[in-house]
Design a protein around this motif. Sequence first.
Motif, mmCIF file in Angstrom:
data_model
loop_
_atom_site.group_PDB
_atom_site.id
_atom_site.type_symbol
_atom_site.label_atom_id
_atom_site.label_comp_id
_atom_site.label_asym_id
_atom_site.label_seq_id
_atom_site.Cartn_x
_atom_site.Cartn_y
_atom_site.Cartn_z
ATOM 1 N N VAL A 9 14.671 27.212 -48.132
ATOM 2 C CA VAL A 9 15.928 27.915 -48.378
ATOM 3 C C VAL A 9 15.762 29.019 -49.418
ATOM 4 C CG1 VAL A 9 18.292 27.649 -49.229
ATOM 5 C CG2 VAL A 9 17.326 25.965 -47.663
ATOM 6 N N ILE A 10 15.038 28.763 -50.463
ATOM 7 C CA ILE A 10 14.879 29.771 -51.513
ATOM 8 C C ILE A 10 14.135 30.983 -50.982
ATOM 9 C CG2 ILE A 10 13.828 30.245 -53.763
ATOM 10 C CD1 ILE A 10 14.606 27.358 -54.547
ATOM 11 N N ASP A 11 13.066 30.758 -50.236
ATOM 12 C CA ASP A 11 12.351 31.880 -49.617
ATOM 13 C C ASP A 11 13.296 32.667 -48.705
ATOM 14 O OD1 ASP A 11 10.052 31.018 -50.889
ATOM 15 O OD2 ASP A 11 9.107 30.241 -49.064
ATOM 16 N N LYS A 12 14.086 31.933 -47.931
ATOM 17 C CA LYS A 12 14.995 32.574 -46.972
ATOM 18 C C LYS A 12 16.054 33.423 -47.679
ATOM 19 C CE LYS A 12 18.487 31.495 -43.525
ATOM 20 N NZ LYS A 12 19.343 30.433 -43.022
ATOM 21 N N VAL A 13 16.737 32.854 -48.681
ATOM 22 C CA VAL A 13 17.827 33.604 -49.317
ATOM 23 C C VAL A 13 17.319 34.793 -50.117
ATOM 24 C CG1 VAL A 13 19.410 31.631 -49.354
ATOM 25 C CG2 VAL A 13 18.074 32.169 -51.403
ATOM 26 N N LEU A 14 16.077 34.717 -50.582
ATOM 27 C CA LEU A 14 15.501 35.839 -51.312
ATOM 28 C C LEU A 14 14.805 36.829 -50.382
ATOM 29 C CD1 LEU A 14 14.122 34.055 -54.489
ATOM 30 C CD2 LEU A 14 16.126 35.543 -54.319
ATOM 31 N N GLY A 15 14.735 36.504 -49.099
ATOM 32 C CA GLY A 15 14.110 37.396 -48.138
ATOM 33 C C GLY A 15 12.621 37.568 -48.358
ATOM 34 N N LEU A 16 11.946 36.484 -48.733
ATOM 35 C CA LEU A 16 10.519 36.567 -49.035
ATOM 36 C C LEU A 16 9.697 36.482 -47.752
ATOM 37 C CD1 LEU A 16 10.303 34.267 -52.185
ATOM 38 C CD2 LEU A 16 10.794 36.721 -52.053
ATOM 39 N N GLY A 17 9.049 37.570 -47.423
ATOM 40 C CA GLY A 17 8.184 37.618 -46.248
ATOM 41 C C GLY A 17 6.769 37.204 -46.589
ATOM 42 N N PRO A 18 5.907 37.094 -45.577
ATOM 43 C CA PRO A 18 4.526 36.639 -45.783
ATOM 44 C C PRO A 18 3.721 37.490 -46.765
ATOM 45 C CG PRO A 18 5.034 36.805 -43.442
ATOM 46 C CD PRO A 18 6.211 37.351 -44.177
ATOM 47 N N SER A 19 4.051 38.759 -46.887
ATOM 48 C CA SER A 19 3.284 39.627 -47.790
ATOM 49 C C SER A 19 3.931 39.764 -49.169
ATOM 50 C CB SER A 19 3.116 41.014 -47.159
ATOM 51 O OG SER A 19 4.389 41.604 -46.979
ATOM 52 N N SER A 20 4.960 39.009 -49.425
ATOM 53 C CA SER A 20 5.668 39.097 -50.702
ATOM 54 C C SER A 20 4.842 38.527 -51.852
ATOM 55 C CB SER A 20 6.993 38.336 -50.619
ATOM 56 O OG SER A 20 7.556 38.171 -51.900
ATOM 57 N N PRO A 21 4.667 39.295 -52.946
ATOM 58 C CA PRO A 21 3.967 38.756 -54.116
ATOM 59 C C PRO A 21 4.701 37.555 -54.718
ATOM 60 C CG PRO A 21 4.294 41.145 -54.315
ATOM 61 C CD PRO A 21 5.045 40.694 -53.098
ATOM 62 N N LEU A 22 6.029 37.546 -54.596
ATOM 63 C CA LEU A 22 6.800 36.434 -55.125
ATOM 64 C C LEU A 22 6.552 35.166 -54.302
ATOM 65 C CD1 LEU A 22 8.707 35.656 -57.367
ATOM 66 C CD2 LEU A 22 10.614 36.400 -55.945
ATOM 67 N N LEU A 23 6.379 35.319 -53.000
ATOM 68 C CA LEU A 23 6.041 34.172 -52.164
ATOM 69 C C LEU A 23 4.660 33.633 -52.571
ATOM 70 C CD1 LEU A 23 6.732 32.268 -49.829
ATOM 71 C CD2 LEU A 23 5.653 33.918 -48.304
ATOM 72 N N ALA A 24 3.728 34.517 -52.816
ATOM 73 C CA ALA A 24 2.398 34.097 -53.264
ATOM 74 C C ALA A 24 2.496 33.350 -54.593
ATOM 75 C CB ALA A 24 1.479 35.310 -53.394
ATOM 76 N N LEU A 25 3.354 33.823 -55.478
ATOM 77 C CA LEU A 25 3.571 33.147 -56.762
ATOM 78 C C LEU A 25 4.159 31.754 -56.534
ATOM 79 C CD1 LEU A 25 3.568 33.360 -59.880
ATOM 80 C CD2 LEU A 25 5.889 34.281 -59.685
ATOM 81 N N ARG A 26 5.132 31.644 -55.651
ATOM 82 C CA ARG A 26 5.729 30.338 -55.347
ATOM 83 C C ARG A 26 4.705 29.389 -54.748
ATOM 84 N NH1 ARG A 26 10.671 29.205 -52.411
ATOM 85 N NH2 ARG A 26 10.773 27.513 -53.888
ATOM 86 N N GLU A 27 3.816 29.912 -53.932
ATOM 87 C CA GLU A 27 2.801 29.070 -53.294
ATOM 88 C C GLU A 27 1.802 28.515 -54.314
ATOM 89 O OE1 GLU A 27 2.896 27.807 -50.390
ATOM 90 O OE2 GLU A 27 4.560 29.009 -49.653
ATOM 91 N N GLN A 28 1.681 29.153 -55.476
ATOM 92 C CA GLN A 28 0.818 28.614 -56.529
ATOM 93 C C GLN A 28 1.372 27.287 -57.052
ATOM 94 O OE1 GLN A 28 0.024 31.496 -59.609
ATOM 95 N NE2 GLN A 28 -0.705 33.015 -58.139
#
Length: 168
Positions: A9-28
């Motif tokens: 849900v958080i990825d979705k509401v923030l619109g984080l796509g596969p190339s998003s640096p923020l998504l990479a940060l979350r995946e850490q």
Amino acid sequence: MTTETTVDVIDKVLGLGPSSPLLALREQRAKLKHLTQTSYVAALHPTDPRNFSYAERATLAARMAALWTSQELLAHYRELATAEGATGDVLSIADPAWKPEDEASRLTVILRHIDLVTKNPKAATRENIEKLYAAGLDDRDIVTLAGIIAFVNYQVLVVAGLKMLRDN
């Protein structure tokens, strides 16, 4: 369960796509991300919703998002409530200005409790819990409500922090 709960849900509401640096940060912090999503499912879509329907859970969550002015989560929870069958009157709950006509109803007591714990948690006392009992909630209902309140307020803060990182 009528809605998708496997999408983060958080990825979705923030619109984080596969190339998003923020998504990479979350995946850490994949375990934390997973536990947050698992908590979402537990709060909003438990196997047995008992005395809080899925639609009611979503509208209560929408109200908390509105109290925090979290537009992304408000939109998500309103959409979820609609997908779960909520219509006009039930969706009204999401508006913090909306008050039920019956001042002593179960819903009124629940909304007052949610508003209090969301806006001023230090002011909550045993008396507030006693009002929930008087409105017909039992121990399990009160624990369920506390879990919904705790999770959504946590989620709002996580989204706000990540949004600040994303936008700056």
